[in-house]
Design a protein around this motif. Structure first.
Motif, PDB file in Angstrom:
ATOM      1  N   GLY A  49      -2.869   6.382  -0.754  1.00 11.26           N
ATOM      2  CA  GLY A  49      -2.393   5.324   0.127  1.00 11.26           C
ATOM      3  C   GLY A  49      -1.981   5.852   1.488  1.00 11.26           C
ATOM      4  N   PRO A  50      -1.536   4.970   2.378  1.00 15.37           N
ATOM      5  CA  PRO A  50      -1.187   5.387   3.742  1.00 15.37           C
ATOM      6  C   PRO A  50      -0.061   6.398   3.801  1.00 15.37           C
ATOM      7  CG  PRO A  50      -0.462   3.129   3.296  1.00 15.37           C
ATOM      8  CD  PRO A  50      -1.365   3.516   2.183  1.00 15.37           C
TER       9      PRO A  50
ATOM     10  N   PHE B  61      -6.543  15.691   0.899  1.00 13.42           N
ATOM     11  CA  PHE B  61      -7.904  15.150   0.987  1.00 13.42           C
ATOM     12  C   PHE B  61      -7.917  13.647   1.292  1.00 13.42           C
ATOM     13  CE2 PHE B  61      -8.484  19.023  -1.494  1.00 13.42           C
ATOM     14  CZ  PHE B  61      -9.619  19.561  -0.898  1.00 13.42           C
ATOM     15  N   ALA B  62      -6.814  13.116   1.825  1.00 16.25           N
ATOM     16  CA  ALA B  62      -6.733  11.678   2.099  1.00 16.25           C
ATOM     17  C   ALA B  62      -7.490  11.282   3.355  1.00 16.25           C
ATOM     18  CB  ALA B  62      -5.274  11.247   2.222  1.00 16.25           C
ATOM     19  N   GLY B  63      -7.759  12.228   4.252  1.00 20.82           N
ATOM     20  CA  GLY B  63      -8.452  11.910   5.498  1.00 20.82           C
ATOM     21  C   GLY B  63      -9.953  11.789   5.322  1.00 20.82           C
TER      22      GLY B  63
ATOM     23  N   ARG C 248      -3.249   4.829 -10.263  1.00 22.33           N
ATOM     24  CA  ARG C 248      -2.686   6.100  -9.798  1.00 22.33           C
ATOM     25  C   ARG C 248      -3.474   6.654  -8.611  1.00 22.33           C
ATOM     26  NH1 ARG C 248      -0.881  11.196 -13.592  1.00 22.33           N
ATOM     27  NH2 ARG C 248      -0.307  12.614 -11.895  1.00 22.33           N
ATOM     28  N   ALA C 249      -4.804   6.633  -8.686  1.00 23.60           N
ATOM     29  CA  ALA C 249      -5.613   7.192  -7.603  1.00 23.60           C
ATOM     30  C   ALA C 249      -5.386   6.443  -6.297  1.00 23.60           C
ATOM     31  CB  ALA C 249      -7.093   7.148  -7.980  1.00 23.60           C
ATOM     32  N   THR C 250      -5.277   5.112  -6.391  1.00 21.45           N
ATOM     33  CA  THR C 250      -5.021   4.309  -5.191  1.00 21.45           C
ATOM     34  C   THR C 250      -3.656   4.629  -4.615  1.00 21.45           C
ATOM     35  OG1 THR C 250      -6.374   2.545  -6.152  1.00 21.45           O
ATOM     36  CG2 THR C 250      -4.978   1.955  -4.291  1.00 21.45           C
TER      37      THR C 250
ATOM     38  N   GLY D 152       0.788  -1.230   0.000  1.00 24.51           N
ATOM     39  CA  GLY D 152       0.000   0.000   0.000  1.00 24.51           C
ATOM     40  C   GLY D 152       0.813   1.269   0.000  1.00 24.51           C
ATOM     41  N   VAL D 153       2.063   1.214   0.388  1.00 23.49           N
ATOM     42  CA  VAL D 153       2.915   2.408   0.395  1.00 23.49           C
ATOM     43  C   VAL D 153       3.347   2.712  -1.039  1.00 23.49           C
ATOM     44  CG1 VAL D 153       5.087   3.397   1.215  1.00 23.49           C
ATOM     45  CG2 VAL D 153       3.708   1.980   2.735  1.00 23.49           C
TER      46      VAL D 153
END
Length: 320
Positions: free
Chosen positions: A123-124, A150-152, A117-119, A84-85
């Motif tokens: 990612g974390p 906007f990841a949160g 790309r979006a994932t 995921g990184v």
């Protein structure tokens, strides 16, 4: 209308401030961050030519720098973390620490080549950079920086409050006892055959999904790898591709293997491949198809080290 716009601006400012300076995930994201920073610190401390292994969790679980380093005659850092990184984040951090004569071995998981790309951008590592590593975030493209802002989400808020409360209360993380820990080289250790026996039923039920050759060729992750290989070629860093470990009863298709090899071949890198394509019986694994148990990890690492040594000798002979 003005009040509505002001309220929207205030809510955005509150959102950004909360996720940038206040909210944290010390148990989940904190563990990833600690592993990344420990690997980086080791890389900074080693001034002589070194080998760095970059991958997802296949790196530390299935490869052992403690075994590989002495065989190839150079320090080894197991810098794999988790699928995921984002590869762009890892590559950006490590480019600063890689010098001419260094080697990078990339036994990347299949999923890393085709990760969208979006994932990748959400990612974390997006939250880790926004909260703790804004210097690296500032070097990435604008789209990556915006995505981090906007990841949160609401789940993140709730988990942050829970994890912070648990940490403040002296919560003892049970994962080391159940899964093993990490040694000084960044290898995962303690994931013994005895502990793996507890996962036997889960391992038997796994049905791996392999990407097609077209998916690998067109994957966003493949583009990131290609860019890193080009940088390595220009910088005098020897990049070497490899295969992730996996179940012998679920091989990667030949055309998919060819697509992975081609990424390295077409961008000035070498490729190391064992006769068994790094495939082993399910009894050799710990809890997933990417994680060998400790005994098999050592055996696999010995074989990889010998293959890396042969490759080095062949390249040196050709350069004479």
């Amino acid at each position: 209308m003005g009040r509505l716009l002001l309220a929207c601006a205030a809510s955005l400012a509150l959102y950004f401030s909360a996720f940038t300076w206040l909210l944290d995930r010390p148990l989940t994201l904190g563990a990833l961050r600690a592993r990344i920073e420990a690997n980086i610190a080791l890389g900074e401390a080693i001034q002589q030519p070194k080998l760095v292994i970059l991958a997802g969790s296949n790196g530390p679980y299935s490869h052992r720098c403690e075994t590989i380093g002495p065989i190839i005659g150079r320090p080894c850092i197991n810098a794999g973390v988790a699928v995921g990184v984002g590869l762009d984040y890892l590559f950006t951090r490590w480019k600063k620490l890689l010098h001419p004569g260094d080697m990078v071995y990339l036994p990347l998981e299949e999923a890393q080549y085709v990760r969208p790309r979006a994932t990748t951008e959400l990612g974390p590592d997006a939250s880790i950079m926004l909260r703790h590593d804004r210097a690296t975030l500032a070097t990435l493209p604008p789209r990556r920086r915006i995505a981090a802002l906007f990841a949160g989400d609401l789940r993140g808020v709730i988990m942050s409050l829970i994890e912070t409360a648990l940490t403040d209360d002296g919560f003892h993380d049970p994962r080391v006892a159940a899964e093993g820990g990490t040694n000084a080289w960044g290898d995962h250790v303690g994931h013994t055959v005895a502990l793996a026996a507890l996962n036997r039923a889960a391992l038997a039920a796994i049905t791996p999904v392999h990407p097609t050759a077209a998916e690998i060729r067109d994957g966003y992750g493949s583009d990131l790898v290609a860019g890193f290989l080009d940088w390595a070629d220009r910088s005098g860093v020897r990049a070497i591709g490899g295969l992730p470990t996996g179940f012998a009863d679920s091989p990667i298709a030949d055309d998919s293997l060819a697509a992975i090899r081609a990424i390295y071949r077409d961008h000035g890198a070498s490729f190391v491949e064992l006769p068994n394509h790094s495939r082993y019986p399910r009894s050799a694994f710990f809890d997933t198809q990417d994680h060998l148990n400790e005994a098999a990890q050592i055996r696999h690492s010995f074989a990889i080290a010998k293959a890396l040594s042969r490759l080095t000798e062949q390249q040196q002979a050709r350069s004479r």
